[in-house]
Design an enzyme around this catalytic site. Structure first.
Site, short mmCIF file in Angstrom:
data_model
loop_
_atom_site.label_atom_id
_atom_site.label_comp_id
_atom_site.label_asym_id
_atom_site.label_seq_id
_atom_site.Cartn_x
_atom_site.Cartn_y
_atom_site.Cartn_z
CB VAL A 17 -0.98 0.04 1.42
CG1 VAL A 17 -1.69 1.27 1.23
CG2 VAL A 17 -1.65 -1.17 1.10
CE LYS A 199 -10.48 -5.34 5.59
NZ LYS A 199 -10.21 -6.13 4.31
#
Ligand code: HSE
Length: 418
Positions: A17, A199
């Site tokens: 990322v 999440k």
């Protein structure tokens, strides 16, 4: 624009990322944001950026007064929390992609945001490229949100697609997910459902104002799914997906969990393949809406980080509306689930825990049943995850009308079956 805030970024992490963000920022000069320093764990690796950009000393970033934004994309949750905490206390805005860290530390992070008044944004931490947090936060009013069903983990969806549609075996599919940069460093976090429930825990905060540690939310991954389960799915025109679900019940509380589910071929989630994620939201007036996009990978995740950085230019903060401005919801255990369970050995199936059993298929090599079980019974014990048992929810799994249950139980008793 003349008066736009110049963003000077200190970046923690230069993996899939971090490097993606570095490249994406180079292609977005209009953003008026630049990376001043990147903090990495060790100098050893060769990196596609000038050596002068890197440091291994976190204070080079956290104590640099020029740096007004810390972007943190490392995968050590404890180290990430310390970085975020110090950055906020040092008056910097923070963008994070650390799902585990956010899930485990949300109450402290809420306090830190209140205390410092700084922005803490993490759109990339759930469903990567899909702007799900900002939509839940800004667009949907508390009372209107009936349910959310979502595929929130790209790796498991990728693995299921590769195994059941392309005939790869589990190891090959997982290796491919790792090589593509989708999987966590410890892929068990993906495969066993930890990443998805992490999440889900903070998506529940933005959707319903629920603050719950992920360890308290019922979940499983895809590790128990048997090849025979997919054959049953195909005969019924269904697919198996790892689905995170939340539904408002008639008691005003919310049913929530992350479990494998059979989804009908016509369900929008059935169209979500490979590393894509999907979110289906049902609300009173808008009816059904479907969000779809890449849920893992370098550029899709970096795109969400970039969008958060961009939002900092106008001082955007999450207001946690459902938590602070509405009556927050609570989770409920008071409902039932329609389930499919496949197994090798009948002695590992606690029949008396079921409300009722609709179908027995015990002639086949891989045996299975379908039936109804209370959510609390699933929470009480892990038999459904153990000894080769595989539990998959049936479509429209949640049942709340207990009178139906009683009638059914009574009829089975009268027939001498229960
Ligand atoms: N391992 C995660 C996934 C990465 O597969 O979804 C994105 O959060």
């Amino acid at each position: 624009m003349e008066n736009q805030k110049k963003l000077i970024i200190g970046l923690f992490g230069f993996g899939v990322v971090g490097e993606g963000l570095y490249k994406v920022l180079q292609q977005t000069p209009s953003l008026n944001a630049s990376i001043k320093k990147v903090c990495i764990k060790n100098y050893g690796k060769k990196r596609n950026a000038p050596a002068s950009l890197f440091t291994t000393d976190k204070d080079d970033l956290l104590n640099d007064l020029d740096i007004n934004v810390i972007v943190e994309v490392i995968d050590d949750a404890d180290a990430a929390f310390e970085i975020v905490k110090t950055a906020l206390l040092n008056g910097k805005d923070v963008v994070s992609a650390s799902k585990k860290m956010i899930a485990e530390h949300l109450p402290e992070l809420l306090e830190l945001q209140k205390q410092t008044g700084r922005s803490f944004l993490y759109e990339s931490a759930a469903c990567a490229s899909i702007p799900v947090i900002r939509n839940l936060e800004e667009y949907y009013d508390n009372d209107l949100l009936h349910s959310i069903k979502a595929i929130v983990n790209g790796s498991t969806n990728f693995i299921l697609t590769k195994i059941f549609e392309e005939g790869l075996d589990f190891k090959e599919a997982l290796l491919l997910a790792q090589q593509s940069g989708f999987a966590e460093s410890d892929p068990k976090l993906d495969v066993e459902g930890h990443d998805a429930v992490n999440k889900w825990s903070f998506l529940l905060t933005h959707a319903y104002g629920i603050i719950e540690n992920p360890s308290e939310i019922l979940f499983n991954g895809i590790q128990n799914i048997h090849i025979a389960d997919s054959i049953v799915a195909k005969t019924k025109n269904r697919q198996i997906k790892l689905v995170a679900e939340a539904k408002k019940l008639s008691n005003g509380k919310v049913a929530a969990f992350v479990l494998p589910q059979f989804v009908n071929d016509t369900d929008p989630l059935a169209f979500v393949k490979n590393e894509f994620n999907g979110v289906v939201i049902e609300s009173s007036f808008a009816d059904k809406q479907f969000f779809y996009g890449k849920g893992a990978g370098s550029f899709p995740t970096a795109s969400a980080v970039l969008s958060d950085i961009s939002a900092l230019r106008y001082g955007y903060k999450y207001e946690y509306k459902k938590l602070y401005h509405h009556q927050p919801h609570q989770l409920s255990d008071d409902f039932f689930l329609r389930v499919f369970v496949s197994f090798d050995n009948l002695s590992f199936i606690p029949r008396n825990r079921f409300e009722w059993i609709d179908e027995w298929h015990i002639g086949e090599e891989r045996k299975y049943l379908t039936g109804v079980i209370s959510f609390s019974a699933l929470k009480e014990s892990n038999w459904w995850k153990e000894n080769g048992n595989s539990l998959i929810l049936l479509p429209d799994s949640i049942i709340e009308e207990t009178h139906t249950r009683k009638i059914k139980k009574r009829s089975l008793e009268l027939a001498g079956i229960a």
